[in-house]
Design a protein around this motif. Structure first.
Motif, PDB file in Angstrom:
ATOM      1  N   GLU A 258       4.175   7.117   2.324  1.00  0.00           N
ATOM      2  CA  GLU A 258       4.246   6.089   3.357  1.00  0.00           C
ATOM      3  C   GLU A 258       3.889   4.756   2.700  1.00  0.00           C
ATOM      4  O   GLU A 258       2.851   4.642   2.042  1.00  0.00           O
TER       5      GLU A 258
ATOM      6  N   LYS B  38       3.429  -6.274   3.213  1.00  0.00           N
ATOM      7  CA  LYS B  38       3.635  -7.574   3.819  1.00  0.00           C
ATOM      8  C   LYS B  38       4.891  -8.154   3.190  1.00  0.00           C
ATOM      9  O   LYS B  38       4.918  -8.477   2.005  1.00  0.00           O
ATOM     10  N   SER B  39       5.954  -8.251   3.986  1.00  0.00           N
ATOM     11  CA  SER B  39       7.257  -8.630   3.448  1.00  0.00           C
ATOM     12  C   SER B  39       7.218 -10.036   2.863  1.00  0.00           C
ATOM     13  O   SER B  39       6.672 -10.966   3.450  1.00  0.00           O
TER      14      SER B  39
ATOM     15  N   GLU C 250       3.229   0.702   3.203  1.00  0.00           N
ATOM     16  CA  GLU C 250       2.924  -0.405   4.112  1.00  0.00           C
ATOM     17  C   GLU C 250       2.907  -1.681   3.279  1.00  0.00           C
ATOM     18  O   GLU C 250       2.283  -1.743   2.222  1.00  0.00           O
TER      19      GLU C 250
ATOM     20  N   THR D   6       0.690   5.492   0.379  1.00  0.00           N
ATOM     21  CA  THR D   6      -0.104   6.652   0.769  1.00  0.00           C
ATOM     22  C   THR D   6       0.735   7.913   0.620  1.00  0.00           C
ATOM     23  O   THR D   6       1.855   7.981   1.146  1.00  0.00           O
TER      24      THR D   6
ATOM     25  N   SER E 111       0.839  -1.198   0.000  1.00  0.00           N
ATOM     26  CA  SER E 111       0.000   0.000   0.000  1.00  0.00           C
ATOM     27  C   SER E 111       0.875   1.250   0.000  1.00  0.00           C
ATOM     28  O   SER E 111       1.877   1.312   0.722  1.00  0.00           O
TER      29      SER E 111
END
Length: 375
Positions: free
Chosen positions: A243, A247-248, A245, A220, A218
């Motif tokens: 920013e 999920k590795s 975000e 932003t 994501s």
């Protein structure tokens, strides 16, 4: 780098084509999760023979996701809108990175597109535009911004997002001033300098609340602004802060480095490292010794070729000899890096450790060197 390296940023790569410069700087803790770094450039000036116009790109994987930054300088002038679009299409077509899973620049999970895109404000006269800027009535000008107008009908450009233009047009200014062009040409102000981004459709359509998602990425936008205080150009610089975000897709780094025993200058030492089962090493891999404040990847005080200086290898644990010729006599705080030639980046960083200044006589050192903890 005098400002950014003490804050923990490392320059991992850069690409330049005449006046187009693109750098990628990464916080130290993220560096081992950056891999597959590649650069590219496309000339579009003088029919593709000159690099005063065109695009430069850097692509890499970050925590397993494919990221690309594209810096463009497109043709100027109000009437050249078709040429701007043609050059952009050419840049996208030619920006190939010779990867089976990412054959084209548009196949990246995230593409950030920015630069002097040179789109102008149509229809309105100079006086109306300047009056609207003075009144901070930017919204009336957005409607005639060429990029915004084209996005309504162009299916590719519709895939790119941009923040609201809440700052005044960034072109064209008298140098060393905050005044718009007062020369005989009296160029009409425009938002030529832009920052846009495009997420891959699969990521856009991935529901945030899905428990079964395997990939989540994501973006932003936190800020999008110009900076009037800089006056060395006829443009005002534009910055955007995002920013991210995610999920590795990588749980551990490919290489884990461990300094062995007590490090004392100026004596040769051994470094131990573990590698993940799927990591493929190269004859051109090397381990570097850096001061804690690193400016760029090759900012080392000493290094060793991994294959040439291999001491032992057993069950995933390897030891490499490092010559102390480049060690600073005063000692200090350092860290180790492992550079992978296949992945074109640092894939392992040690924790900071101390190298002590040697106060021992050669005889005392030879006696201690027999201690297995020392070597």
């Amino acid at each position: 780098m005098d400002v950014l390296s003490p804050l923990g940023y490392i320059k991992v790569t850069a690409v330049r084509m005449q006046g187009l410069l693109l750098l990628v700087l990464v916080k130290r803790q993220h560096v081992p999760f950056i891999s597959g770094i590649n650069t590219n450039y496309t000339r579009t000036g003088l029919g593709g023979y000159w690099g005063n116009k065109g695009g430069v790109a850097i692509c890499f994987r970050m925590y397993g996701y494919a990221i690309c930054f594209l810096n463009c300088h497109l043709p100027p002038h109000m009437s050249n809108i078709d040429q701007r679009l043609s050059d952009f299409d050419k840049i996208l077509e030619m920006q190939n990175f010779e990867k089976e899973d990412i054959p084209n620049i548009l196949d990246h999970d995230l593409l950030v597109w920015f630069g002097d895109l040179n789109f102008r404000i149509e229809d309105y006269g100079l006086c109306f535009v300047q009056e609207s800027i003075s009144n901070q009535d930017y919204s009336v000008l957005w409607k005639k911004d060429q990029l915004n107008m084209i996005k309504k009908t162009d299916s590719l450009l519709q895939q790119f997002q941009e923040g609201p233009l809440l700052f005044q047009p960034t072109y064209k200014f008298d140098v060393n001033s905050e005044n718009y062009d007062s020369s005989e040409k009296r160029r009409k102000p425009a938002w030529t300098d832009r920052i846009l981004w495009r997420l891959k459709r699969e990521l856009l359509n991935n529901p945030v609340d899905s428990e079964e998602r395997e990939r989540f990425f994501s973006v932003t936008l936190k800020s999008y602004e110009s900076h009037m205080k800089y006056k060395i150009s006829d443009h005002k610089p534009v910055t955007a802060t995002f920013e991210v975000e995610l999920k590795s897709l990588l749980l551990t780094t490919p290489i884990t480095l461990v300094p062995e025993g007590q490090w004392i200058t100026p004596y040769d030492l051994v470094v131990s490292y573990n590698q993940s089962p799927d990591f493929i090493s190269s004859n051109w891999d090397w381990i570097g010794l850096h001061k804690v404040v690193i400016r760029h990847v090759k900012d080392y005080v000493s290094y060793a070729w991994v294959k040439d200086n291999l001491v032992s290898s057993s069950e995933g644990l390897h030891q490499v000899y490092i010559n102390a010729g480049g060690f600073p006599e005063e000692g200090g705080e350092f860290l180790l890096s492992y550079y992978s030639n296949n992945l074109q980046g640092i894939v392992g960083l040690s924790e900071p450790f101390q190298i002590s200044k040697n106060d021992l006589t050669p005889e005392d050192w030879r006696e201690k060197k027999g201690d297995p903890l020392m070597y």
